[in-house]
Design an enzyme around this catalytic site. Structure first.
Site, mmCIF file in Angstrom:
data_model
loop_
_atom_site.group_PDB
_atom_site.id
_atom_site.type_symbol
_atom_site.label_atom_id
_atom_site.label_comp_id
_atom_site.label_asym_id
_atom_site.label_seq_id
_atom_site.Cartn_x
_atom_site.Cartn_y
_atom_site.Cartn_z
ATOM 1 N N ASN A 16 -6.205 -7.259 -1.154
ATOM 2 C CA ASN A 16 -4.754 -7.102 -1.275
ATOM 3 C C ASN A 16 -4.175 -8.510 -1.406
ATOM 4 O O ASN A 16 -4.055 -9.234 -0.416
ATOM 5 C CB ASN A 16 -4.226 -6.391 -0.026
ATOM 6 C CG ASN A 16 -2.723 -6.189 -0.069
ATOM 7 O OD1 ASN A 16 -2.043 -6.685 -0.968
ATOM 8 N ND2 ASN A 16 -2.203 -5.479 0.911
ATOM 9 N N ARG B 241 -5.432 -3.565 -4.398
ATOM 10 C CA ARG B 241 -4.111 -2.968 -4.292
ATOM 11 C C ARG B 241 -3.239 -3.594 -5.373
ATOM 12 O O ARG B 241 -3.151 -4.819 -5.478
ATOM 13 C CB ARG B 241 -3.502 -3.279 -2.932
ATOM 14 C CG ARG B 241 -2.090 -2.770 -2.854
ATOM 15 C CD ARG B 241 -1.386 -3.322 -1.656
ATOM 16 N NE ARG B 241 -0.038 -2.770 -1.604
ATOM 17 C CZ ARG B 241 0.986 -3.415 -1.081
ATOM 18 N NH1 ARG B 241 0.829 -4.625 -0.579
ATOM 19 N NH2 ARG B 241 2.163 -2.857 -1.063
ATOM 20 N N HIS C 76 4.636 2.419 -1.594
ATOM 21 C CA HIS C 76 3.851 2.922 -0.445
ATOM 22 C C HIS C 76 3.114 4.226 -0.775
ATOM 23 O O HIS C 76 2.756 4.987 0.121
ATOM 24 C CB HIS C 76 4.747 3.212 0.790
ATOM 25 C CG HIS C 76 5.422 2.030 1.383
ATOM 26 N ND1 HIS C 76 6.729 2.071 1.825
ATOM 27 C CD2 HIS C 76 4.971 0.789 1.636
ATOM 28 C CE1 HIS C 76 7.070 0.895 2.309
ATOM 29 N NE2 HIS C 76 6.019 0.092 2.213
ATOM 30 N N ARG D 201 15.733 -5.626 4.451
ATOM 31 C CA ARG D 201 16.303 -5.049 3.217
ATOM 32 C C ARG D 201 17.387 -4.042 3.565
ATOM 33 O O ARG D 201 17.264 -3.306 4.546
ATOM 34 C CB ARG D 201 15.213 -4.352 2.398
ATOM 35 C CG ARG D 201 14.279 -5.331 1.722
ATOM 36 C CD ARG D 201 13.184 -4.597 0.981
ATOM 37 N NE ARG D 201 11.891 -5.123 1.387
ATOM 38 C CZ ARG D 201 10.735 -4.512 1.200
ATOM 39 N NH1 ARG D 201 10.700 -3.326 0.614
ATOM 40 N NH2 ARG D 201 9.613 -5.049 1.597
ATOM 41 N N GLU E 263 -4.341 2.419 4.200
ATOM 42 C CA GLU E 263 -4.306 2.232 2.750
ATOM 43 C C GLU E 263 -5.612 1.655 2.226
ATOM 44 O O GLU E 263 -6.055 1.994 1.128
ATOM 45 C CB GLU E 263 -3.121 1.317 2.381
ATOM 46 C CG GLU E 263 -1.780 2.006 2.568
ATOM 47 C CD GLU E 263 -0.617 1.051 2.793
ATOM 48 O OE1 GLU E 263 -0.559 0.456 3.895
ATOM 49 O OE2 GLU E 263 0.210 0.900 1.892
#
Ligand code: ADP
Length: 397
Positions: free
Chosen positions: A7, A91, A180, A241, A384
């Protein structure tokens, strides 16, 4: 079969080496500060002590080389030779509309990932750098791309389109993509297993609540809507965010205060959310502490977060014409009993009955609703990396 999962971020690289016979992690680690002073590698073999190596790591190629060295090391390595390595899974954040599932990487795929850099300028270039570095060092090993956006490609057009002139979509690809996806897919599948049902028999709302957060409506095993959009900015309140805001507010602030687009992007991405509202921190633990001490803005941040989550659960129940399970995952979802309680105790309208005692768990699979609850309230820790390793195994087998 051994699969390495990578990743790559702009200045970091996380890795995990899987033994796919047992789906166990043989070793994992992190390279930090790539291209920045003070770069280092932290490696943790499944058995043995963690090691930290401080090195000059000017680019991702050197980072990948260092990872392979660590995996092969005599003292703390987990591989005898690189021949044991069957494939590498990456990823990749954005696959646009080109990728609805994971793929084996070839030149055409790399071009398509490159094309999506415009949509994810912070992530895709870094993901590509990792792919290129690996290809240069181990050209004969197959590499697989697993996209954050792919799972949401099953959403219908009326859910992913925005109410702006159609040409924005047809010419520039501006639509909801969602992120996601690998996590939503994993936890929805696990939830079905925990409930003893097939994914096709269930409507599930999955709540991935971390620094970045998104909620998805997973109908019969397929994503039909999700709270993030064209970018990972909209949806519920996040660490830094803003989540959903009226676009006119943004336009007016830019106009009145003469703020340039890139500065506004910084404000909305880095100075908003839980951080911006509480003024304390983007880390929810600090904000929970602040609220417990009576700080009104910390309490407001928690209330806004939980209200937002509840609204999405309600709207996705409507979108799917019913809901069988609500799943909590990622840092906040797996660990914060407070947030789960604040959300779940107000879901009675769905027939969900929250069990406070069962909610006293952290980071493990659990059902936190009563036996009689019409909707299963669940915690499923996400994984993940395991999904990436499994997709990689499947594609190269
Ligand atoms: P990322 O999006 O960076 O992968 P994570 O999934 O690791 O993020 O989630 C990070 C968030 O989880 C942080 O806001 C952190 O405060 C929160 N978190 C972790 N542990 C707890 C806890 N015990 N209680 C409340 N929040 C927690």
């Amino acid at each position: 079969m051994k699969v390495l999962v990578l990743n790559c971020g702009s200045s970091s690289l996380k890795y995990q080496l899987f033994d796919m016979e047992k789906e166990s992690v043989l070793g994992k680690g992190l390279v930090e500060r790539i291209g920045i002073e003070g770069s280092l590698l932290k490696h943790s073999p499944a058995q043995g002590d963690k090691v930290t190596k401080e090195r000059d790591i000017p680019n991702h190629k050197v980072a990948v080389q260092l990872v392979l060295e660590a995996l092969l090391s005599k003292e703390h390595g987990v591989l005898e030779s690189l021949e044991e390595l069957t494939a590498v899974g990456h990823r990749v954040v954005h696959g646009g509309e080109d990728f609805t599932a994971s793929v084996i990487i070839n030149d055409e795929v790399m071009k398509a990932i490159d094309k999506c850099c415009a949509f994810a300028p912070l992530h895709n270039p870094a993901n590509l750098t990792g792919i290129r570095a690996m290809k240069e060092i181990l050209p004969e090993i197959p590499q697989v791309a697993v996209f954050d956006t792919a799972f949401h490609q099953t959403a219908p057009n009326y859910a992913y389109m925005y109410g702006v002139p159609y040409e924005y979509y047809s010419e520039y690809g501006m639509r909801r993509y969602g992120f996601h996806g690998t996590s939503h897919r994993y936890v929805a599948d696990r939830a079905a297993v925990m409930l003893g049902k097939k994914p096709e028999e269930l409507n599930i709302v999955t709540c991935h609540l971390g620094n970045g957060s998104s909620i998805a409506a997973v109908k019969h095993g397929k994503s039909v809507d999700t709270s993030m959009g064209f970018t990972p900015l909209p949806g519920i309140l996040m660490g830094t965010r803003c989540g959903d805001v009226d676009c006119s507010l943004v336009l007016q602030v830019m106009q009145d205060q003469k703020i340039a687009p890139e500065d506004m992007a910084q404000i909305l991405n880095k100075k908003s959310g839980v951080q911006g509202i509480s003024g304390i921190s983007s880390d929810l633990r600090d904000v929970e502490d602040g609220a417990a001490q009576g700080d009104p803005r910390a309490k407001l941040a928690l209330d806004m977060l939980c209200y937002g989550i509840r609204k999405y659960i309600g709207s996705y129940a409507a979108a799917m014409n019913g809901v069988d399970a609500v799943v909590f995952t990622a840092g906040i979802g797996e660990n914060s009993a407070l947030i789960r309680e604040m959300v779940c105790k107000e879901l009675g309208f769905l027939g969900a009955v929250f069990d406070k005692d069962k909610n006293r768990v952290r980071g493990e699979e659990a059902i936190i609703s009563t036996e009689s609850s019409k909707v299963a309230l669940m915690i499923v820790p996400t994984n993940e990396e395991l999904v990436i390793a499994r997709d990689t195994r499947e594609l190269v087998s």
